[in-house]
Scaffold this active site. Structure first.
Site, PDB file in Angstrom:
ATOM      1  N   ASP A 166       2.967  11.475   1.394  1.00  0.00           N
ATOM      2  CA  ASP A 166       2.513  11.184   0.023  1.00  0.00           C
ATOM      3  C   ASP A 166       1.556  12.213  -0.560  1.00  0.00           C
ATOM      4  OD1 ASP A 166       3.997   8.987  -0.488  1.00  0.00           O
ATOM      5  OD2 ASP A 166       2.319   7.680  -0.982  1.00  0.00           O
ATOM      6  N   ASP A 189      -3.226  26.818 -39.397  1.00  0.00           N
ATOM      7  CA  ASP A 189      -3.923  27.427 -40.528  1.00  0.00           C
ATOM      8  C   ASP A 189      -3.418  28.860 -40.669  1.00  0.00           C
ATOM      9  OD1 ASP A 189      -5.738  27.698 -42.595  1.00  0.00           O
ATOM     10  OD2 ASP A 189      -7.362  28.322 -41.269  1.00  0.00           O
ATOM     11  N   VAL A 192       0.848  -1.202   0.000  1.00  0.00           N
ATOM     12  CA  VAL A 192       0.000   0.000   0.000  1.00  0.00           C
ATOM     13  C   VAL A 192       0.877   1.244   0.000  1.00  0.00           C
ATOM     14  CG1 VAL A 192      -1.717   1.302   1.309  1.00  0.00           C
ATOM     15  CG2 VAL A 192      -1.908  -1.179   1.132  1.00  0.00           C
TER      16      VAL A 192
END
Length: 899
Positions: free
Chosen positions: A733, A334, A287
């Protein structure tokens, strides 16, 4: 009238209209009967653009979960719930749901592009049925119908002109041709390009002037617009480079995690560790090793970039497109309305005494003479301004910075020139009231007006050079009117031809003073001079193209306009050199027939003219075949397939059609090509930030794996508990990774070459740095335990709980400080790096420190995590070794051992 089967004509421009009428069994005087129209409607089908297969919303949602990373997160969540780690499991599930919802809405929005195509057809059509002109829904038109159109109408089907009066159409959305096209009934060669089929009308274009009767030859999906719609359906949207890289990275991460966990589990069992405890530790590490924050942090980083770009008029429809543009190494753009202003302006004046390019300063109501000022005081110039003001049916005025205009774009351009001169249009009109007019005709290509004056009468005329010269017998040289002999006539024709080759559209201007009123006055005129017109480039584009070049990005012009016009604009913008060739659409083979030499020539060409929608698609395919990340800009219906096929489609917000905007990944609200440079910088910044927080997350998580693996393999007296691993993971984290996700651009980010589409998120050099970072943190963490025991508790037995606590806190603070290593530009000072100066990083470090210490301060958490540390000396060891890991990594960066 009845026909046994469907009759169509594939090339109606190649035969006279009588043959087309006969082939389709059509009556130009009475049209189809109501019964025959119904019968043909059953055969041909409705004149509508089909949207193709509908996308099932349920499948869109299901597809959000089909990825290795989502599967990995789901397994991690399941294991967390199995071992009753409810908080971690819920957090991972929240990440999965949030990303799935965002992805669903983005994809569902993208599939609405075909609805925009259908909206182009929801207009009425005037059609000749049973001898009467009536209005019907355009969806009910069939081949063989006779339609009537006039200025302001949309053309509702592909049709062959059979009778016209001063008819002009705007086909820029379909062909890229910037100027209105004059239509007639003449026969043309079979290979005539779409933009030069002057006897045809095409669905989705607009009538700007005149009127016409036309024979419907194709409807629905068989029209040119329908062909483009088919290409839009078939042009699959490839996965973005970011999506591909994360997918590849996820697979590598899975295998790395599995291998390390197997090693740790086997080592623990061999060393006599409890089987259940090792299973729990391995699962906790699994995990922890999976950076579940990656998807949500990536999403938030991209969203933050999207908001930054929105403040600069760049709207992004797909989050992943922000990063994709950062990796773009070729932009196909373009010309009309993108590089140019899509306005017709006078740009060149030729009189007998000389010539000069001009720039109109509308704000200052003045003309800037680019090649000297020898023309402004000449009599011929005064006559040009007078003719331009009088021989004109348009209107233009500027007041308080607001411009109002109507009429033919070229005539508006003439009035702008007059507005910037000494005498205004109203003054000319008062002095020379109009009495009569010979309107412009596609046959004569000349317009003339007859005016009263104090001296008698004044005639003003303008038109195509070769045509108006036929009506001229003299020319104004200085203040003298001299005869226009054959030699001088050829000289003027040569002037016009030379300037036309440079991209200017040339008109001649002539006049005559007379004492008698005339009914026919288009003769014995005096030539005053020539004026050249151009669709001027946007002023900021040159700098934007220069920046693209410095950033290693190739800019390619792809237009349906005339080659000479395209080359002229390319030269002005620095997009091409004088010796560069323009590739004409007629010279472009189908993609399947291209040789290696053809492909090389295409790749080395910067300007493509008279290009069809299918050829635009081929160009994008070729660049993608060469592993290039393609950005495609456009504003017309003709751009839609290539916009969808490209890695990132960029539509114009102001002049862009709804089709182009719906298909594109991003829209420039201000139509500014320069905004693309801002978007590229932001895209590169986002990719940099994604790399930073991935490296940060992995190096932190891998350091945990190294610590656990070392303790298990060496059978040390201390080890981290599963709950502690999850707590460390919770702290490090999320917040630091989020802060890295909103870091500003590195100082020299626009001086780098673009990221290769094949370059992984973590390349070889960064994998090396990642392993070094992780190893240094792991070594410093374990060393802190030995230092604490050897320096402070050498005379005591090993205190397993104290060792565990030292290990726990040293690892947390080392990982928190590790965020300051996340800059990768060499030569940048640590204290001036974009990470150190990011206030969000400092907020994250402070918040993580408080969360870490709360485990010591709050009894309930302290008991769960088994925190028993006492004394400032042990805390000093923790702080010293945490900073030592940062210092060692910084030293290795300075020595260029790692990036």
């Amino acid at each position: 009238m009845s026909i046994p089967e469907i009759i169509t004509t594939e090339t109606p421009w190649t035969s006279n209209y009588e043959a087309a009428l006969k082939q389709l069994h059509a009556d130009p005087e009475h049209g189809l009967s109501a019964a025959e129209a119904v019968r043909r409607l059953d055969l041909y089908g409705y004149n509508r653009i089909e949207s193709g297969k509908k996308i099932n919303p349920l499948m869109i949602m299901v597809n959000q979960f089909i990825s290795p990373f989502m599967l990995l997160l789901a397994i991690a969540a399941g294991l967390s719930f199995f071992f009753q780690e409810w908080l971690d499991g819920i957090a991972i599930m929240a990440v999965i749901v949030i990303n799935a919802v965002i992805g669903f809405f983005m994809e569902f929005q993208a599939e609405r592009s075909m609805e925009a195509l259908k909206k182009l057809t929801i207009v009425p059509a005037r059609v000749l049925r049973d001898g009467r002109l009536s209005e019907i829904p355009s969806e009910e038109l069939v081949s063989g119908d006779i339609i009537f159109i006039e200025g302001g109408d949309m053309v509702t089907a592909d049709a062959r002109v059979i009778k016209s009066t001063q008819l002009q159409t705007d086909e820029s959305a379909l062909t890229g041709e910037s100027l209105p096209i004059e239509k007639n009934v003449s026969v043309l060669p079979e290979k005539t390009p779409l933009a030069e089929r002057y006897n045809m009308l095409y669905k989705g274009t607009f009538v700007t002037n005149g009127n016409a009767y036309a024979l419907v030859v194709q409807t629905g999906m068989h029209t040119e617009l329908g062909t483009i719609a088919s290409m839009v359906q078939k042009a699959g949207q490839a996965a973005t480079p970011l999506e591909k890289k994360i997918r590849s990275f996820s697979k590598k991460l899975i295998w790395m995690t599995v291998i390390l966990l197997v090693i740790i589990f086997i080592a623990g069992i061999i060393n006599g560790q409890n089987l259940v405890q090792m299973m729990e530790t391995s699962i906790a590490l699994a995990v922890a090793a999976i950076p579940e924050g990656l998807p949500i942090v990536s999403t938030l980083a991209l969203a933050f970039g999207m908001l930054r770009m929105a403040r600069h008029n760049v709207l992004v429809k797909k989050l992943s497109s922000v990063e994709t543009l950062g990796g773009t190494n070729v932009i196909c753009t373009d010309k009309t309305g993108t590089l140019t202003q899509n306005k017709i302006e006078a740009a060149f004046i030729q009189i007998n005494e000389g010539a000069s390019r001009i720039n109109l300063d509308i704000a200052g109501a003045s003309i800037k003479w680019m090649d000297g000022n020898e023309i402004e005081d000449r009599a011929a110039y005064d006559q040009l301004c007078c003719i331009a003001a009088l021989c004109n049916t348009a209107t233009y005025y500027s007041e308080g910075g607001t411009e109002k205009e109507s009429g033919d774009p070229m005539e508006v351009g003439l009035l702008k020139m007059v507005y910037c001169g000494h005498t205004k249009q109203l003054d000319y009109i008062k002095e020379y009231p109009k009495l009569d007019e010979v309107p412009f005709s596609s046959d004569t290509k000349v317009m003339a007006t007859f005016h009263g004056s104090k001296q008698g009468y004044y005639i003003a005329a303008k038109g195509a050079v070769e045509e108006l010269l036929h009506s001229c017998t003299s020319v104004l040289e200085g203040s003298e009117v001299v005869a226009l002999d054959e030699s001088k006539r050829n000289n003027w024709l040569n002037y016009a031809e030379q300037r036309a080759q440079s991209g200017l559209r040339m008109l001649a201007f002539a006049y005559r003073n007379t004492s008698e009123k005339e009914s026919y006055f288009l003769h014995q005129l005096t030539l005053a001079g020539l004026i050249g017109f151009i669709d001027p480039p946007r002023p900021e584009v040159s700098q934007a193209i220069a920046e693209c070049k410095s950033a290693g990005i190739k800019v390619v012009m792809i237009t349906g306009d005339h080659p000479a016009t395209a080359k002229n604009i390319a030269l002005q913008l620095g997009l091409a050199n004088q010796e560069d060739e323009v590739m004409h659409g007629n010279a472009m083979k189908p993609y399947a027939e291209l040789t290696a030499e053809d492909k090389t020539k295409w790749l080395n060409t910067s300007v493509f003219a008279r290009v069809s929608p299918a050829q635009k698609l081929d160009l994008v395919s070729l660049y993608q075949e060469k592993k290039m990340v393609v950005g495609m800009t456009g504003d017309g219906v003709n751009d839609a397939p290539a916009l969808k096929k490209a890695d990132i489609g960029i539509a114009m917000g102001q002049r862009g059609t709804q089709v182009a905007q719906e298909v594109a990944d991003m829209v420039l609200k201000d139509d500014a090509f320069s905004s693309i440079v801002l978007a590229i910088k932001q895209g590169r910044t986002i990719f940099d930030n994604i790399r930073k927080f991935i490296i940060f997350l992995l190096s932190c998580n891998m350091s945990e794996l190294f610590v656990i693996a070392t303790a298990a393999i060496l059978n040390l007296h201390f080890q981290l508990f599963p709950i502690q691993i999850l707590y460390i993971n919770l702290i490090t984290d999320v917040l630091p990774a989020l802060a890295l996700g909103v870091t500003k651009a590195a100082p020299h980010i626009m001086e780098r070459k673009p990221f290769s589409s094949s370059e992984p998120i973590i390349d070889r050099e960064r994998w090396k740095a990642l392993f070094v970072y992780s190893s240094v943190i792991a070594i410093a963490t374990i060393s802190a335990v030995f230092a604490s025991h050897g320096l402070l508790h050498a005379d005591e037995a090993w205190n397993t709980d104290l060792c565990n606590n030292i290990l726990f806190y040293t690892l947390i603070f080392s990982q928190v400080l590790h965020v300051f290593n996340m800059y990768f530009e060499r030569g940048v000072s640590f204290f001036k790096s974009e990470v150190f100066t990011n206030r969000y990083v400092w907020y994250a470090v402070f918040a993580c420190t408080i969360l870490a210490l709360s485990a010591y301060w709050i009894p309930a958490i302290r008991d769960v995590l088994k925190i028993t540390i006492h004394g400032w000396k042990d805390w000093s060891i923790i702080i010293v070794f945490a900073f030592l890991s940062l210092l060692i990594n910084q030293l290795l960066k300075r020595l260029k051992v790692i990036i």
